[in-house]
Design a protein around this motif. Structure first.
Motif, PDB file in Angstrom:
ATOM      1  N   HIS A 466     -13.660 -22.098  -0.241  1.00 30.10           N
ATOM      2  CA  HIS A 466     -14.728 -22.225  -1.250  1.00 30.10           C
ATOM      3  C   HIS A 466     -15.117 -23.690  -1.359  1.00 30.10           C
ATOM      4  CE1 HIS A 466     -14.487 -18.176  -3.144  1.00 30.10           C
ATOM      5  NE2 HIS A 466     -13.371 -18.197  -2.451  1.00 30.10           N
ATOM      6  N   LEU A 467     -16.378 -23.984  -1.187  1.00 27.00           N
ATOM      7  CA  LEU A 467     -16.826 -25.375  -1.216  1.00 27.00           C
ATOM      8  C   LEU A 467     -17.035 -25.783  -2.670  1.00 27.00           C
ATOM      9  CD1 LEU A 467     -19.224 -25.303   1.860  1.00 27.00           C
ATOM     10  CD2 LEU A 467     -16.765 -25.800   1.758  1.00 27.00           C
ATOM     11  N   GLU A 468     -16.313 -26.852  -3.088  1.00 21.07           N
ATOM     12  CA  GLU A 468     -16.249 -27.146  -4.528  1.00 21.07           C
ATOM     13  C   GLU A 468     -16.927 -28.430  -4.981  1.00 21.07           C
ATOM     14  OE1 GLU A 468     -12.303 -25.639  -6.374  1.00 21.07           O
ATOM     15  OE2 GLU A 468     -11.841 -26.079  -4.291  1.00 21.07           O
ATOM     16  N   GLY A 477     -13.365 -28.458  -0.273  1.00 19.98           N
ATOM     17  CA  GLY A 477     -13.162 -27.094  -0.743  1.00 19.98           C
ATOM     18  C   GLY A 477     -11.728 -26.654  -0.523  1.00 19.98           C
ATOM     19  N   ARG A 478     -11.427 -25.479  -1.057  1.00 20.11           N
ATOM     20  CA  ARG A 478     -10.081 -24.916  -0.915  1.00 20.11           C
ATOM     21  C   ARG A 478     -10.176 -23.402  -0.798  1.00 20.11           C
ATOM     22  NH1 ARG A 478      -7.512 -26.834  -6.362  1.00 20.11           N
ATOM     23  NH2 ARG A 478      -9.482 -25.917  -6.994  1.00 20.11           N
ATOM     24  N   GLN A 479      -9.166 -22.826  -0.187  1.00 12.87           N
ATOM     25  CA  GLN A 479      -9.041 -21.373  -0.241  1.00 12.87           C
ATOM     26  C   GLN A 479      -8.536 -21.013  -1.635  1.00 12.87           C
ATOM     27  OE1 GLN A 479      -6.256 -21.244   3.199  1.00 12.87           O
ATOM     28  NE2 GLN A 479      -7.575 -19.630   3.945  1.00 12.87           N
ATOM     29  N   LEU A 480      -8.698 -19.761  -2.011  1.00 17.12           N
ATOM     30  CA  LEU A 480      -8.052 -19.313  -3.238  1.00 17.12           C
ATOM     31  C   LEU A 480      -6.600 -19.008  -2.899  1.00 17.12           C
ATOM     32  CD1 LEU A 480     -10.673 -16.987  -4.905  1.00 17.12           C
ATOM     33  CD2 LEU A 480      -9.779 -19.128  -5.785  1.00 17.12           C
ATOM     34  N   GLY A 488     -11.657 -31.200   3.750  1.00 11.99           N
ATOM     35  CA  GLY A 488     -12.899 -31.972   3.757  1.00 11.99           C
ATOM     36  C   GLY A 488     -13.732 -31.560   4.958  1.00 11.99           C
ATOM     37  N   VAL A 489     -14.958 -31.129   4.718  1.00 11.83           N
ATOM     38  CA  VAL A 489     -15.856 -30.742   5.807  1.00 11.83           C
ATOM     39  C   VAL A 489     -16.963 -31.796   5.876  1.00 11.83           C
ATOM     40  CG1 VAL A 489     -17.367 -28.906   6.688  1.00 11.83           C
ATOM     41  CG2 VAL A 489     -15.359 -28.313   5.303  1.00 11.83           C
ATOM     42  N   GLY A 496     -20.420 -23.851  -3.754  1.00 17.28           N
ATOM     43  CA  GLY A 496     -20.344 -22.488  -4.269  1.00 17.28           C
ATOM     44  C   GLY A 496     -20.246 -21.456  -3.165  1.00 17.28           C
ATOM     45  N   GLN A 497     -20.552 -21.835  -1.927  1.00 15.39           N
ATOM     46  CA  GLN A 497     -20.443 -20.859  -0.840  1.00 15.39           C
ATOM     47  C   GLN A 497     -19.039 -20.877  -0.231  1.00 15.39           C
ATOM     48  OE1 GLN A 497     -22.450 -21.712   2.835  1.00 15.39           O
ATOM     49  NE2 GLN A 497     -22.621 -23.879   2.375  1.00 15.39           N
ATOM     50  N   THR A 498     -18.774 -19.892   0.598  1.00 18.10           N
ATOM     51  CA  THR A 498     -17.469 -19.740   1.216  1.00 18.10           C
ATOM     52  C   THR A 498     -17.638 -19.765   2.730  1.00 18.10           C
ATOM     53  OG1 THR A 498     -16.764 -18.369  -0.617  1.00 18.10           O
ATOM     54  CG2 THR A 498     -15.539 -18.114   1.395  1.00 18.10           C
ATOM     55  N   ILE A 499     -16.871 -20.613   3.412  1.00 12.54           N
ATOM     56  CA  ILE A 499     -16.977 -20.635   4.875  1.00 12.54           C
ATOM     57  C   ILE A 499     -15.590 -20.621   5.513  1.00 12.54           C
ATOM     58  CG2 ILE A 499     -19.190 -21.899   4.898  1.00 12.54           C
ATOM     59  CD1 ILE A 499     -17.610 -24.419   5.723  1.00 12.54           C
TER      60      ILE A 499
END
Ligand code: SF4
Length: 575
Positions: A466-468, A477-480, A488-489, A496-499
């Motif tokens: 999840h990009l935070e 972002g982090r996974q749940l 870091g991407v 808000g999106q998930t990749i």
């Protein structure tokens, strides 16, 4: 006398962080869910119950109207371990006071805040019990207080703990409240309680204040998961207990049958769940009952999702500190427990469990199913310079002997009334602040980074990150899940999106990743240069020579095999 069916109630979640209970977003703790269930059980209609997080009140000041106008305001919060959080900022004492002043109806405060409040939410602080100007403070279980208060027409209640029948009912009745969480449904993880209390009495810990362990039977927890799942929750953490391995036993020894009923029951009622993680396993259980523990760990690793962490509270590898603080596990015992969890849970999806622990070039590029984490606590009684050396030696040994740790958590003590640490307070922690800082840096550089490379080597795929937030041109972002890796991407991507991400590089406690699979015909310069071995010139050449029919056509010259996470799929759209 106020009739329950006429009441309007507002619940404000200021977040909790206890030794065995977490509730800062994306987590939702049990408190608001059980409190909502108790309200419904007492006769308050669901549609008259409003739930706000403290962050929503900060972001949307007009929502304070619900605080002002409610017949009953319930504040839930309290930090009994300090931390820094990405997903939300816990309520500060001044904000909590403002809630009480704003409320025109009856106000009640509950949750771990009952153990005390510091000047700020930080380590090495002393705390005192305060009412922060609320009409009532629940000194027992807040959900029981709420139930009794409503039953008594808002006149009062006696402090008590709830029983198993009540929690079973309230957990299911209150699941609906997750619909009102700002992170619902995709970015929300529900903390699940399997027991409270602890058989041990470590000097600093608030968990023994709940008494000896009392377990919720499997159907009680499974019924709650079913209800939460019906309200769209797909991520769960079994985090509200001192020791998952002791679940359903006599308080100390493991009971693998109960664990199997719990885990298989959860999978049955929520077959589409995306995360099933845990928190807190006591290493002394693993050492004292190795065979039963091995069986229990195998069960957990069979049903959980990858990247799971069994956090071990070693707290100190120094025997003097262990002795003076009544800590229950020695460094040698903890090492043995680390080894056992590695052997039973350290396999990765796509390989046989018997191969665990695996790392290196041949290991599948997924996170291991279950690894130990180590918690170390500083500022305890008896702490000396040698304590820091002993801790470092312990961590180095785990690395040198070929085992994995998923996470090392180092913090300073908070002293609470009712614990043995309350006399010592923050004195030792304050004296050792410099030493602590230097040592923390040493652990990051010498242990964390090489360990992270071993656990999650380049090419490891992390699904659903999840990009935070953005920082310096990078998206984080982090996974749940339990203690997720910070990723870091390169570049500023929509939040808000998930990749899906493939790891390409390592920091001390975070990783750099590129979208997975990375399309060689479409990847940005930032993404290409994030890959070790690809500098600006190579990346420039790669871009100029597009399009490619296959990854093999590109001259990559990198130290690891990129083909495993690259593709050339959008040839027709390539520039
Ligand atoms: S073992 Fe010690 S630190 Fe862990 S929950 Fe029990 S009392 Fe707290």
């Amino acid at each position: 006398m106020t009739a329950p069916e006429t009441l309007s109630v507002t619940i404000v979640d200021g977040y909790v962080d206890e030794p065995a209970h977490f509730g800062v977003p994306p987590y939702i703790s049990t408190y608001p869910r059980y409190t909502a269930g108790a309200l419904v059980d007492a006769g308050v209609p669901r549609e008259q119950i409003t739930y706000h997080t403290i962050d929503r009140l900060r972001d949307q000041p007009d929502q304070w109207r619900d605080v002002d106008e409610a017949d009953l305001l319930i504040y839930l919060g309290g930090m009994t371990v300090p931390g820094k959080y990405v997903g939300g900022t816990p309520a500060e004492p001044d904000e909590v006071r403002k809630l009480a002043w704003t409320a025109t109806g009856t106000s009640l405060m509950g949750g771990p805040v009952k153990f005390g409040v510091g000047d700020e939410n930080a380590g090495a602080t002393e705390t005192e019990r305060q009412d922060l100007d609320f009409d009532f403070v629940a000194k027992g279980d807040v959900e029981a207080a709420v139930y009794d208060l409503v039953e008594n027409g808002l006149e009062g209640f006696s402090n008590r703990m709830r029983d198993v029948e009540e929690v079973t009912r309230w957990a299911q009745d209150g699941a609906f409240i997750v619909d009102q969480h700002p992170n619902h449904p995709d970015h929300l993880i529900a903390e699940l309680e399997t027991s409270r209390g602890c058989a041990y009495r470590c000097s600093f810990c608030t968990e023994p204040l709940y008494g000896n362990p009392s377990f919720r039977p499997p159907p009680s927890v499974v019924g709650e998961v079913d209800a939460l799942s019906n309200h769209g929750v797909k991520h769960f953490r079994i985090g509200r207990q001192a020791d998952i391995l002791a679940y359903g036993g006599d308080g100390e020894a493991p009971n693998p049958d109960a664990l199997r009923q719990l885990y298989s029951g959860i999978r049955e009622v929520a077959p589409d769940l995306e995360t099933l993680h845990l928190d807190n396993m006591n290493p002394i259980t693993v050492v004292n009952w190795p065979e039963k523990s091995r069986e229990g760990i195998r069960i957990i690793a069979e049903y959980n999702t990858p990247g799971d962490t069994a956090a071990f509270g070693l707290e100190s590898a120094d025997p003097i500190v262990q002795e003076e603080n009544n800590l229950n596990v020695s460094a040698e015992e903890c090492f043995e427990a680390v080894k056992i969890v590695n052997e039973e849970g350290g396999w990765r999806p796509g390989e046989e469990p018997a191969e665990a622990p695996t790392f290196g070039d041949d290991a599948p590029r997924r996170l291991p199913k279950l690894l130990p984490g180590i918690n170390l606590l500083h500022g305890l009684k008896g702490e000396r310079e040698e304590t820091y050396e002993r801790n470092l030696e312990f961590l180095q040994r785990v690395y040198d002997e070929g085992y994995m740790l998923r996470r090392i958590n180092i913090r300073q003590v908070m002293a609470f009334d009712g614990t043995d640490m309350s006399d010592t307070g923050a004195e030792i922690a304050n004296e050792h602040k410099k030493l602590f800082k230097r040592y923390k840096q040493q652990v990051r550089e010498e242990i964390d980074k090489p360990m992270l490379k071993r656990v999650a080597p380049p090419g490891t795929v992390l699904p659903d990150v999840h990009l935070e937030y953005h920082q310096d041109g990078t998206t984080f972002g982090r996974q749940l899940g339990t203690y997720p890796l910070l990723v870091g991407v390169p570049g500023e991507r929509d939040l808000g999106q998930t990749i899906d991400v493939a790891i390409v590089d390592h920091g001390y406690r975070s990783v750099t990743g590129v979208p997975y699979p990375l399309d060689l015909n479409d990847a940005s310069m930032d993404e290409l240069t994030a890959i070790p071995g690809i500098g600006d010139r190579t990346a420039g050449d790669l871009v100029i020579n597009r399009p490619y029919d296959s990854v093999g056509d590109a001259d990559l010259e990198t130290e690891f095999d990129l083909a495993q996470f690259m593709t050339t799929r959008s040839l027709e759209h390539a520039d």
